[in-house]
Design a protein around this motif. Structure first.
Motif, mmCIF file in Angstrom:
data_model
loop_
_atom_site.group_PDB
_atom_site.id
_atom_site.type_symbol
_atom_site.label_atom_id
_atom_site.label_comp_id
_atom_site.label_asym_id
_atom_site.label_seq_id
_atom_site.Cartn_x
_atom_site.Cartn_y
_atom_site.Cartn_z
ATOM 1 N N LYS A 152 16.127 -44.143 39.703
ATOM 2 C CA LYS A 152 16.129 -42.989 38.798
ATOM 3 C C LYS A 152 15.927 -43.437 37.354
ATOM 4 O O LYS A 152 15.203 -42.806 36.585
ATOM 5 N N TYR A 153 16.586 -44.538 36.989
ATOM 6 C CA TYR A 153 16.457 -45.084 35.638
ATOM 7 C C TYR A 153 15.007 -45.489 35.367
ATOM 8 O O TYR A 153 14.445 -45.156 34.318
ATOM 9 N N ARG A 154 14.406 -46.177 36.328
ATOM 10 C CA ARG A 154 13.011 -46.602 36.158
ATOM 11 C C ARG A 154 12.072 -45.407 36.098
ATOM 12 O O ARG A 154 11.081 -45.438 35.371
ATOM 13 N N VAL A 213 4.144 -47.730 25.838
ATOM 14 C CA VAL A 213 4.960 -48.870 26.255
ATOM 15 C C VAL A 213 5.794 -49.436 25.113
ATOM 16 O O VAL A 213 6.984 -49.719 25.277
ATOM 17 N N SER A 214 5.206 -49.608 23.948
ATOM 18 C CA SER A 214 5.937 -50.233 22.837
ATOM 19 C C SER A 214 7.154 -49.414 22.428
ATOM 20 O O SER A 214 8.252 -49.957 22.232
ATOM 21 N N ARG A 215 6.982 -48.119 22.324
ATOM 22 C CA ARG A 215 8.093 -47.250 21.936
ATOM 23 C C ARG A 215 9.162 -47.221 23.025
ATOM 24 O O ARG A 215 10.365 -47.249 22.723
ATOM 25 N N ALA A 216 8.741 -47.189 24.279
ATOM 26 C CA ALA A 216 9.692 -47.203 25.393
ATOM 27 C C ALA A 216 10.464 -48.516 25.418
ATOM 28 O O ALA A 216 11.655 -48.537 25.723
ATOM 29 N N SER A 217 9.784 -49.592 25.099
ATOM 30 C CA SER A 217 10.421 -50.903 25.065
ATOM 31 C C SER A 217 11.571 -50.928 24.063
ATOM 32 O O SER A 217 12.642 -51.460 24.350
ATOM 33 N N ARG A 218 11.358 -50.336 22.913
ATOM 34 C CA ARG A 218 12.415 -50.293 21.900
ATOM 35 C C ARG A 218 13.547 -49.356 22.318
ATOM 36 O O ARG A 218 14.722 -49.699 22.174
ATOM 37 N N LYS A 219 13.213 -48.190 22.842
ATOM 38 C CA LYS A 219 14.248 -47.206 23.213
ATOM 39 C C LYS A 219 15.120 -47.699 24.364
ATOM 40 O O LYS A 219 16.346 -47.583 24.318
ATOM 41 N N TYR A 220 14.494 -48.254 25.403
ATOM 42 C CA TYR A 220 15.235 -48.673 26.593
ATOM 43 C C TYR A 220 15.708 -50.124 26.525
ATOM 44 O O TYR A 220 16.346 -50.611 27.436
ATOM 45 N N ASN A 221 15.325 -50.808 25.452
ATOM 46 C CA ASN A 221 15.705 -52.214 25.247
ATOM 47 C C ASN A 221 15.279 -53.093 26.425
ATOM 48 O O ASN A 221 16.048 -53.902 26.942
ATOM 49 N N LYS A 222 14.037 -52.894 26.861
ATOM 50 C CA LYS A 222 13.447 -53.696 27.941
ATOM 51 C C LYS A 222 12.180 -54.340 27.410
ATOM 52 O O LYS A 222 11.516 -53.805 26.528
ATOM 53 N N SER A 223 11.820 -55.490 27.964
ATOM 54 C CA SER A 223 10.614 -56.171 27.514
ATOM 55 C C SER A 223 9.376 -55.404 27.950
ATOM 56 O O SER A 223 9.393 -54.660 28.936
ATOM 57 N N ARG A 224 8.298 -55.585 27.218
ATOM 58 C CA ARG A 224 7.053 -54.922 27.557
ATOM 59 C C ARG A 224 6.541 -55.406 28.910
ATOM 60 O O ARG A 224 5.994 -54.626 29.684
ATOM 61 N N SER A 225 6.756 -56.677 29.230
ATOM 62 C CA SER A 225 6.302 -57.198 30.524
ATOM 63 C C SER A 225 7.062 -56.529 31.679
ATOM 64 O O SER A 225 6.478 -56.252 32.730
ATOM 65 N N TYR A 226 8.351 -56.249 31.490
ATOM 66 C CA TYR A 226 9.144 -55.519 32.493
ATOM 67 C C TYR A 226 8.539 -54.133 32.714
ATOM 68 O O TYR A 226 8.372 -53.685 33.845
ATOM 69 N N ILE A 227 8.206 -53.466 31.633
ATOM 70 C CA ILE A 227 7.645 -52.118 31.724
ATOM 71 C C ILE A 227 6.284 -52.144 32.396
ATOM 72 O O ILE A 227 5.999 -51.315 33.271
#
Length: 54
Positions: free
Chosen positions: A9-11, A23-37
């Motif tokens: 659900k989180y993903r 991706v870049s904005r999501a990376s900052r909001k969710y505190n996940k690396s861009r490669s993870y996304i």
């Protein structure tokens, strides 16, 4: 039968955010690396089941 986990659900919420904001904005909001996304974005086919661990 597979059950939908909290991680899936989180993903899914992450993928919906990526579709809307990128991706870049999501990376900052969710505190996940861009490669993870990008890893999950490649697997995501629109269903929650595609976001499960294999």
């Amino acid at each position: 039968m597979n059950s939908i986990t909290q991680d899936m659900k989180y993903r899914q919420s992450l993928m919906k955010y990526v579709e809307k904001y990128g991706v870049s904005r999501a990376s900052r909001k969710y505190n996940k690396s861009r490669s993870y996304i990008y890893f999950w974005k490649k697997r995501y086919d629109g269903t929650v089941e595609s976001l499960g661990c294999q």
